[in-house]
Each structure stands twice: as structure tokens, then as C-alpha cells.
Design a protein around this motif. Sequence first.
Motif: not given
Length: 335
Positions: A82, A112, A116, A124
Motif C-alpha cells: 500500500c 482493513i 483505513r 479499499i
Amino acid sequence: MEAKQNITMDQLLYLLEGNEAEYLRDRAWAVRSRIYGNAVYIRGLIEFTNHCRNNCYYCGIRRGNSHAVRYRLSDEEIMECCHLGYGLGYRTFVLQGGEDPYYTDNRICKLIKSIRDKFPDCAITLSIGEKNRESYQRYFEAGADRYLLRHETADMTHYGKLHPPELSLSNRMECLRNLKEIGYQVGAGFMVGSPGQTARTLYKDLQFLRELDPHMVGIGPFIPQHDTPFGNCAAGKAEMTVTLLAIVRLLLPHVLLPATTALGTIEHQGRERGLLAGANVIMPNLSPKGVRKKYTLYDNKICTGEEAAEGLEGLKKSVEGIGCKIVCDRGDYRL
Ligand code: SAM
């Protein structure tokens, strides 16, 4: 809002024979341009596990493929993907994997939440298969925005030819409806040229898509993987895939429509052809280079050139070459 169109079986047959191909593509391009301009949205695809409890006959990471070299990415490795992607300009991360029981709901929710927290401006997307409604609800509350779950075929008999008896079309459809009700942006879709597919089953796919009205539709050619029961079957055709992309753009004008890696695998510049026929999303591979070849859904998957996340500069040029532009934002569904 641009209205949904419909298609008759006769019209579908006529178009699948290749008639009016140019006119169809031009209309699909025009509709996409009216709604999304010349934007092409990019999604960073993180293939985080190739362990799978399912045994779909077409898929190279099926449980029964003892030749598949299995891997799982750690949370740290996923976060690193990411970070890398964010730096390159990606604002959507797609976590895709086999149905891997190691990733319990708690583990998925933790992942997640970490993404986030660190990347609040990113979407996502999950693509981790069939779960019960409570699990989908938990992922949503943890911060997931979108879910990709191709229905694969809307014809029950055809579904039974592609999957072992423990998998059912009714459950797949139920999952899609649950996801939509919970509030996800939902993606359905199917392979083109999968064994047993006919114009009639494709017609059912199109009718199902119109009824479900998903935000995204993933359509790519079936490509055989040599260690699966369909290893000797013919691959789907680029021409037919492009025709179906254009038809779906006209049936669901606002849909987000990827020009898939599979299309780029069966034909050089296949993804560009898809964009010219109304597609507006590309999903470059953001997985660590060392695992990309292990996520072998099908043979000869491209994953190190412009189709890789780090090949963005080359991709930008080739997309500009056909009059489109890569846009680095979340690329949400537009009403
Ligand atoms: N397990 C999740 C699921 O079931 O949705 C996501 C991973 S699954 C491998 C992602 C998609 O890959 C499937 O929906 C299927 O359409 C596609 N796929 C699998 N095998 C393929 C093949 N041989 N050729 C083309 N696409 C394939």
C-alpha cells in the motif's frame, strides 16, 4: 442520469457474430466519455494469498492443484504494498485472494482498519469470495468500501459445469445481493469463452447484470491453466471480450469497467482495445514481485511490464496514445 438499455437475444447473436463491431465500440466510447470523460482509473491489485478452499475447475489456485506454490503475505508486506502504491499515485487498493481460512474475519478486519488508518483517502476493495452476511457487514464497518465477486455465469447448468457441487449459483447471487444491501460498491462479472458458455448463457449474464445493477463489472477472457481440469480447453477470444465490454457499457452506462489483465494476456494491447470499447479501469499488479507468478489463475499471466504497478509511466503513455488519461483518484462510481 443516462438510462440503462436492454438487448434482445437476436441482437446479441448479431453482435457476437462481429456485425457492427466498429459502430458498437464507438457508441460505447461515446457513452463512457459523456459520463467519465477520458479518465481511466487505476486500482492497485494486491494478491495477498493463493491458498483456496475451493476447487473451481477453471482456476489455477484451486485446492486440488498440488503444483501451485502456495504463499500468504504478512500484514506488514501488505502494508508495504500500500505504501509503495500510494507513492506511485494509487488511491484504491484491491485485496484479492483465494478463499483462505487462515484469514479469519478478525484478521481481515484488523488489516482493513490498518489500511483505513494509514490511507484515509483511499478506497479499499475486497475480492475474497463468498462469506456470510455478518462477515461482509463486519468488513464494511471496519472500513472496506467495495467488493468484487464475479457471478461467473448466470446459468445454473453452466455454473455446475464450472464448479464442484458444493458451490452454487444461488449462494453466489445471494452474496452479491447482501453486499449491495450493506452498502458496498459491488462488482459482478464473468469470463468470456469459459467451457460450456453459449450465446444463451451470455444472454442470461447480461440480464442478470441489468437486474443486479452493479457498480463494477469484471469481464475477461477465460485462459486455460495447464494443471486444471480445463487445461486443454481453448481460451476465450479478445474480439468477443471487447464486444461484450462495449455491450455492457451500453446496458449499464455508469458502470466502472476494467480492461482486464487477462485481456492484455491473450492479446498485446488488449487492454487498450478494451478502453477503446468503453472500459475505464485498469488494475495493475501491486503484489511483491516475488509472488506474482505464484498467483497463477491461468497460464502466461503478464505481470512485470506496463501491467505492473511500477510500470505506471509506460501505461500512462500507452493510455494517452489512445486518447485517454490515467487519473490518480479513488475513481468512485458516478451517478
Ligand atoms: N476467490 C475470490 C472469488 O472467488 O471471487 C477472488 C479470486 S478469483 C481467483 C478471481 C477471479 O479470477 C474469478 O472470479 C475468475 O473469474 C477469475 N479466473 C479464475 N481462473 C481464471 C482463468 N483460468 N481464466 C480467466 N480468469 C480466471
